[in-house]
Write a protein that holds these residues in place. Structure first.
Motif, PDB file in Angstrom:
ATOM      1  N   GLU A   9     -34.398  51.168  52.711  1.00  0.00           N
ATOM      2  CA  GLU A   9     -33.049  50.951  52.210  1.00  0.00           C
ATOM      3  C   GLU A   9     -32.304  52.285  52.163  1.00  0.00           C
ATOM      4  N   VAL A  10     -31.194  52.376  52.843  1.00  0.00           N
ATOM      5  CA  VAL A  10     -30.424  53.620  52.902  1.00  0.00           C
ATOM      6  C   VAL A  10     -29.147  53.416  52.092  1.00  0.00           C
ATOM      7  N   ASP A  11     -29.209  53.739  50.796  1.00  0.00           N
ATOM      8  CA  ASP A  11     -28.053  53.589  49.922  1.00  0.00           C
ATOM      9  C   ASP A  11     -28.420  54.163  48.556  1.00  0.00           C
ATOM     10  N   GLN A  12     -27.444  54.276  47.677  1.00  0.00           N
ATOM     11  CA  GLN A  12     -27.707  54.695  46.313  1.00  0.00           C
ATOM     12  C   GLN A  12     -28.486  53.597  45.583  1.00  0.00           C
ATOM     13  N   SER A  50     -26.498  50.754  44.157  1.00  0.00           N
ATOM     14  CA  SER A  50     -25.996  49.803  45.149  1.00  0.00           C
ATOM     15  C   SER A  50     -27.104  48.873  45.639  1.00  0.00           C
ATOM     16  N   ILE A  51     -28.315  49.420  45.810  1.00  0.00           N
ATOM     17  CA  ILE A  51     -29.450  48.589  46.240  1.00  0.00           C
ATOM     18  C   ILE A  51     -29.739  47.518  45.201  1.00  0.00           C
ATOM     19  N   LYS A  63     -26.978  44.843  45.053  1.00  0.00           N
ATOM     20  CA  LYS A  63     -27.030  43.940  46.207  1.00  0.00           C
ATOM     21  C   LYS A  63     -28.101  42.868  46.021  1.00  0.00           C
TER      22      LYS A  63
END
Length: 407
Positions: A311-314, A317-318, A321
């Protein structure tokens, strides 16, 4: 109730929980062998029990049924045959080299008629000085050694979160990180196989204690009916998480995603729940030190096997989601103070037990973090944490939810 186990979140109203009241196993801790037994200090048993009783009272006062591991285990010894099978398995994992010593201890344990007394003794361990004189016919016996225990105590047992985990309506009966703690899972095995409350209830077994790879309950978090979070940590390895995910998906439960959090192999972090817990629909406690290097992988069911993605995100945010919320709030242990964060994380400031959405049990000593939680709108039940904390575990570590209301 749909069955004896129902845990589809970290925050649904807690109805039934499993605890273990610390016993004489803590009095068998010795300074020279603390590392072997995974302790950093020796709690004062009388005060530890008083604190634990306060913990249980907080729960019962809030409508939670409290079950005790030691009582369930005693009630699971339903026949002489089960009792003997338990003792044989217990001794086979007690690391006793001499067959003569095994036979002597088995005779001692079989002679204990009171089931609860027997269970307490197996948890407390046995000093060499407790053994009667017996014929020493083996080389091992004749050589002897200076180690004071014939059977090691199990001082970590009051952390009931670890040796098995409830997930949905199933259990993960774990393979523990160390030999010291792996023996603890024998109790859960006999409880779920023999106790009238759980026997013949068709409870899915999502992981088995005889698996090759290690996993512990402090790394297993049920974020929602669709999402699990599992820590890759000092105590849980990636292969075990893959096996757990496959088994969960095979059971056709409601879970769709396993989020694997790589928190590194550090004693100070130990488990995911020592640095990260869920306290409300959109709020989490977190230790700020893990945020920078934290990597999260998503695991889902594919047509042929698992689908695993980085997972490429803060982190916020993960989580938002996968939980289906607009945003999440991370409440940082110790706030922005480096010293407070380190001190309060060591004293389990991030290890909260949520008993209802926005309502948590915490140690009173973590004043900085507790103030932040209150400012975030959470209701806190503060537990005295002077002696229990010496085992490096907080309210979540010391509790295994058996039944939560769905949210």
């Amino acid at each position: 109730m749909n069955g004896p186990i129902n845990v589809y979140s970290e925050i649904g109203k807690l109805k039934t929980v499993l605890l273990h009241r610390p016993g004489k196993e803590l009095e068998n801790l010795m300074p020279d062998y603390l590392e072997r037994l995974l302790f950093d200090d020796i709690p004062f048993l009388q005060d530890a029990q008083a604190e634990h009783d306060q913990f249980a009272k907080i729960l019962t006062d809030n409508g939670v049924e409290v079950l005790y591991l030691e009582d369930l285990m005693a009630e699971s010894l339903v026949s002489d045959e089960v009792k003997e099978a338990f003792i044989d398995e217990y001794l086979s994992e007690a690391n006793i080299e001499s067959d003569e010593t095994v036979a002597t201890i088995k005779e001692m344990l079989m002679a204990i008629e009171d089931k609860r007394e027997l269970v307490d003794k197996t948890m407390a361990g046995m000093q060499v000085t407790e053994l009667p004189e017996h014929d020493k016919n083996s080389l091992v016996d004749l050589m002897g050694n200076d180690y004071p225990f014939a059977i090691d105590p199990m001082p970590n047992l009051y952390f009931t979160r670890d040796n098995f985990a409830t997930i949905g309506n199933g259990i993960s009966l774990n393979h523990m990180y160390s030999e010291t703690r792996n023996r603890e899972t024998i109790y859960a095995k006999y409880i779920f196989d023999n106790h009238p409350r759980f026997k013949d209830q068709d409870i899915p077994r999502l992981y088995c204690r005889n698996e090759e790879h290690r996993i512990e309950g402090g790394d297993e978090l049920v974020l929602s009916s669709k999402v699990l979070a599992v820590g890759i940590s000092q105590r849980t390895d990636a292969k075990a998480i893959e096996k757990l995910a496959r088994n969960i998906f095979k059971e056709n439960m409601s879970f769709e995603t396993v989020l694997a959090f790589d928190i590194g192999e550090y004693r100070k972090f130990m488990h995911l729940d020592t640095v990260f817990t869920m306290v409300d629909y959109d709020k989490f406690t977190i230790h700020p030190e893990i945020e920078g290097d934290l990597t999260v992988y998503s695991i889902t069911k594919g047509e042929k096997d698992l689908v695993i993605k980085k997972e490429v995100d803060q982190l916020e945010s993960i989580l938002a989601k996968y939980l289906g919320v607009e945003s999440v709030q991370l409440i940082r242990c110790g706030g922005g103070d480096v010293a407070a964060a380190a001190r309060e994380q060591w004293n389990d400031g991030s290890n909260t037990l949520t008993i209802a959405p926005g309502e948590v049990v915490v140690y009173d000593r973590n004043v900085v973090t507790n103030e932040l939680l209150e400012k975030a709108g959470l209701k806190l039940h503060k537990l005295r944490g002077s002696e229990l904390v010496r085992g490096r575990g907080g309210p979540r570590c010391m509790s295994m939810p058996i039944y939560r209301e769905d949210i």
